[in-house]
Design a protein around this motif. Structure first.
Motif, short mmCIF file in Angstrom:
data_model
loop_
_atom_site.label_atom_id
_atom_site.label_comp_id
_atom_site.label_asym_id
_atom_site.label_seq_id
_atom_site.Cartn_x
_atom_site.Cartn_y
_atom_site.Cartn_z
N GLY A 1 0.80 -1.22 0.00
CA GLY A 1 0.00 0.00 0.00
C GLY A 1 0.83 1.26 0.00
N ASP A 2 1.97 1.22 -0.68
CA ASP A 2 2.88 2.38 -0.72
C ASP A 2 3.04 2.82 -2.18
OD1 ASP A 2 4.85 4.27 -0.46
OD2 ASP A 2 6.13 3.07 0.85
N PRO A 3 2.08 3.59 -2.71
CA PRO A 3 2.14 4.01 -4.11
C PRO A 3 3.35 4.88 -4.43
CG PRO A 3 0.40 5.19 -2.97
CD PRO A 3 0.86 4.10 -2.05
N GLN A 4 3.80 5.70 -3.48
CA GLN A 4 4.94 6.56 -3.73
C GLN A 4 6.20 5.73 -3.98
OE1 GLN A 4 2.82 7.09 -1.11
NE2 GLN A 4 1.78 8.86 -2.03
N ALA A 5 6.40 4.71 -3.15
CA ALA A 5 7.56 3.84 -3.33
C ALA A 5 7.44 3.06 -4.63
CB ALA A 5 7.69 2.88 -2.15
N ALA A 6 6.23 2.59 -4.92
CA ALA A 6 6.02 1.82 -6.15
C ALA A 6 6.34 2.66 -7.39
CB ALA A 6 4.58 1.31 -6.21
N CYS A 7 5.89 3.90 -7.39
CA CYS A 7 6.14 4.78 -8.53
C CYS A 7 7.60 5.14 -8.65
CB CYS A 7 5.28 6.05 -8.42
SG CYS A 7 3.53 5.77 -8.74
N ARG A 8 8.26 5.33 -7.53
CA ARG A 8 9.70 5.63 -7.55
C ARG A 8 10.48 4.46 -8.13
NH1 ARG A 8 9.94 6.84 -2.75
NH2 ARG A 8 10.80 4.94 -1.85
N LEU A 9 10.14 3.26 -7.70
CA LEU A 9 10.80 2.06 -8.22
C LEU A 9 10.50 1.87 -9.71
CD1 LEU A 9 10.00 -0.32 -5.24
CD2 LEU A 9 12.30 0.37 -5.95
N LEU A 10 9.26 2.15 -10.09
CA LEU A 10 8.86 2.00 -11.49
C LEU A 10 9.64 2.96 -12.38
CD1 LEU A 10 7.01 0.94 -13.73
CD2 LEU A 10 5.28 2.61 -12.99
N GLU A 11 9.80 4.19 -11.94
CA GLU A 11 10.51 5.18 -12.75
C GLU A 11 11.98 4.77 -12.94
OE1 GLU A 11 11.03 10.04 -13.06
OE2 GLU A 11 9.91 9.14 -11.39
N ILE A 12 12.60 4.30 -11.88
CA ILE A 12 13.99 3.83 -11.97
C ILE A 12 14.09 2.66 -12.95
CG2 ILE A 12 15.87 2.71 -10.71
CD1 ILE A 12 14.92 4.31 -8.22
N HIS A 13 13.14 1.74 -12.81
CA HIS A 13 13.11 0.56 -13.68
C HIS A 13 12.98 0.95 -15.15
CE1 HIS A 13 11.85 -3.27 -15.38
NE2 HIS A 13 10.71 -2.71 -15.76
N ILE A 14 12.09 1.85 -15.46
CA ILE A 14 11.87 2.26 -16.85
C ILE A 14 13.12 2.92 -17.43
CG2 ILE A 14 10.62 3.92 -18.29
CD1 ILE A 14 8.12 3.30 -16.59
N HIS A 15 13.79 3.74 -16.65
CA HIS A 15 14.95 4.46 -17.17
C HIS A 15 16.19 3.59 -17.31
CE1 HIS A 15 13.62 8.55 -17.84
NE2 HIS A 15 12.85 8.45 -16.77
N HIS A 16 16.14 2.35 -16.80
CA HIS A 16 17.25 1.45 -17.05
C HIS A 16 17.34 1.10 -18.54
CE1 HIS A 16 17.78 -0.09 -12.69
NE2 HIS A 16 18.79 0.69 -13.03
N LEU A 17 16.20 1.18 -19.24
CA LEU A 17 16.19 0.81 -20.66
C LEU A 17 17.08 1.73 -21.48
CD1 LEU A 17 15.11 -0.89 -22.99
CD2 LEU A 17 13.17 0.69 -23.16
N ASP A 18 17.01 3.04 -21.25
CA ASP A 18 17.86 3.92 -22.07
C ASP A 18 19.34 3.73 -21.73
OD1 ASP A 18 17.69 5.19 -19.63
OD2 ASP A 18 17.06 7.12 -20.41
N LYS A 19 19.64 3.41 -20.48
CA LYS A 19 21.03 3.15 -20.11
C LYS A 19 21.52 1.86 -20.77
CE LYS A 19 20.79 5.53 -15.63
NZ LYS A 19 19.40 6.02 -15.78
N ASP A 20 20.68 0.82 -20.78
CA ASP A 20 21.06 -0.44 -21.42
C ASP A 20 21.26 -0.24 -22.92
OD1 ASP A 20 20.98 -1.88 -19.05
OD2 ASP A 20 18.86 -2.43 -19.30
N PHE A 21 20.39 0.56 -23.52
CA PHE A 21 20.49 0.81 -24.96
C PHE A 21 21.80 1.52 -25.30
CE2 PHE A 21 19.62 3.35 -28.79
CZ PHE A 21 19.13 2.36 -29.64
N ILE A 22 22.16 2.51 -24.49
CA ILE A 22 23.41 3.25 -24.72
C ILE A 22 24.61 2.32 -24.56
CG2 ILE A 22 24.91 5.05 -23.78
CD1 ILE A 22 22.34 6.61 -23.07
N ASN A 23 24.56 1.45 -23.54
CA ASN A 23 25.68 0.55 -23.28
C ASN A 23 25.88 -0.48 -24.38
OD1 ASN A 23 26.26 1.79 -20.84
ND2 ASN A 23 24.97 0.41 -19.65
N MET A 24 24.85 -0.70 -25.19
CA MET A 24 24.98 -1.62 -26.31
C MET A 24 25.80 -1.03 -27.44
SD MET A 24 21.17 -3.17 -26.67
CE MET A 24 21.59 -3.79 -28.32
N GLY A 25 25.86 0.33 -27.49
CA GLY A 25 26.53 1.00 -28.59
C GLY A 25 28.04 0.87 -28.56
#
Length: 217
Positions: free
Chosen positions: A193-217
Motif C-alpha cells: 500500500g505504498d504508491p509513492q515507493a512503487a512509482c519511484r521504483l517504477l521510474e527507476i526501472h523504466i529508465h534502465h532501458l535507455d542506459k542499457d540501450f546506450i551501453n549496447m553502442g
C-alpha cells in the motif's frame, strides 16, 4: 467504367499486425531493410497490402522510409530512447497511482500473474516469453486505471518502446535478472500500500532501458 477490386480491409489489417509483431518480437531487427516483395512472399500476399501496411507502420514510428534507399525498421538514437522512457514513465506512474486507487485488487491479481509467468519464462531461458509477460505487467496499470484517454495515449506510443526493449533483451544483455528483481520490488510496494515507493521504483526501472540501450553502442 469498371472499378478496380478493392483489397479487403481485413487483409490489410492482418498484414499490418503480422509485420508489426515481427518488428516487436525481433524477427525483423531494428534497422533492418524491408523488402516489399520479400515480405509479400513470406506472408503469401501481393505487394499492395504490404506497401499499405508499411505506410501505416511509418505513422506509428516503427518504419522509416528514405528516398532512393527504401524502407527500414526504425532504429532510434540514444536521445529518442531517453525521451521515450521519460514519456513512458510519466504515463505509467500516473496509471499505476490511479489503478491502486480505483481497482487495487484486480491490479494486484494481474501483477502477481505476470510476475509468476516472468519467473517461469526466465527459468526456461525464453527471453521472448519473458518480454511478453514483462509487457503484460506494465499494461496492467493501464487496464485498471479506469481512464480511457490515458490508456489510448499509451497504446498509440508504446510500440516503439516495446521494439527497443526486445532489441535490448535479445542482445544478450545480462539485465533480465535485475529486471525480474525490480518487478518483484514494484509488486511488493503495491502490496504494502505504498504508491509513492512503487512509482519511484517504477521510474527507476523504466529508465534502465535507455542506459542499457546506450551501453549496447
Amino acid at each position: 467504367m469498371m472499378k478496380a477490386i478493392q483489397i479487403p480491409k481485413s487483409l490489410i489489417e492482418e498484414t499490418i499486425t503480422r509485420i508489426r509483431d515481427a518488428i516487436l518480437t525481433g524477427e525483423l531487427p531494428l534497422g533492418s531493410k524491408l523488402s516489399e516483395q520479400r515480405l509479400a512472399d513470406m506472408l503469401g500476399v501481393s505487394r499492395s497490402p504490404v506497401a499499405q501496411a508499411l505506410a501505416v507502420l511509418k505513422t506509428e514510428g516503427l518504419v522509416e522510409v528514405y528516398p532512393k534507399r527504401g524502407s527500414f525498421v526504425y532504429m532510434p538514437d540514444a536521445r529518442t530512447v531517453s525521451e521515450l522512457c521519460e514519456y513512458r514513465a510519466i504515463l505509467e506512474t500516473a496509471a499505476l497511482q490511479l489503478s491502486l486507487e480505483r481497482q487495487s485488487p484486480l491490479l494486484l491479481t494481474s501483477m502477481r500473474a505476470s510476475v509468476e509467468a516472468m519467473e517461469g519464462a526466465l527459468q526456461a531461458k525464453d527471453l521472448q516469453a519473458y518480454s511478453r509477460h514483462d509487457m503484460a505487467f506494465h499494461l496492467a496499470f493501464l487496464s485498471h486505471c479506469d481512464n480511457r484517454q490515458l490508456e489510448s495515449a499509451y497504446s498509440r506510443s508504446i510500440s516503439t518502446v516495446i521494439g527497443v526493449r526486445t532489441h535490448v533483451f535479445m542482445s544478450g544483455s545480462p539485465h533480465p535478472m535485475r529486471s525480474m528483481d525490480e518487478h518483484r520490488q514494484i509488486l511488493a510496494a503495491c502490496e504494502a500500500g505504498d504508491p509513492q515507493a512503487a512509482c519511484r521504483l517504477l521510474e527507476i526501472h523504466i529508465h534502465h532501458l535507455d542506459k542499457d540501450f546506450i551501453n549496447m553502442g
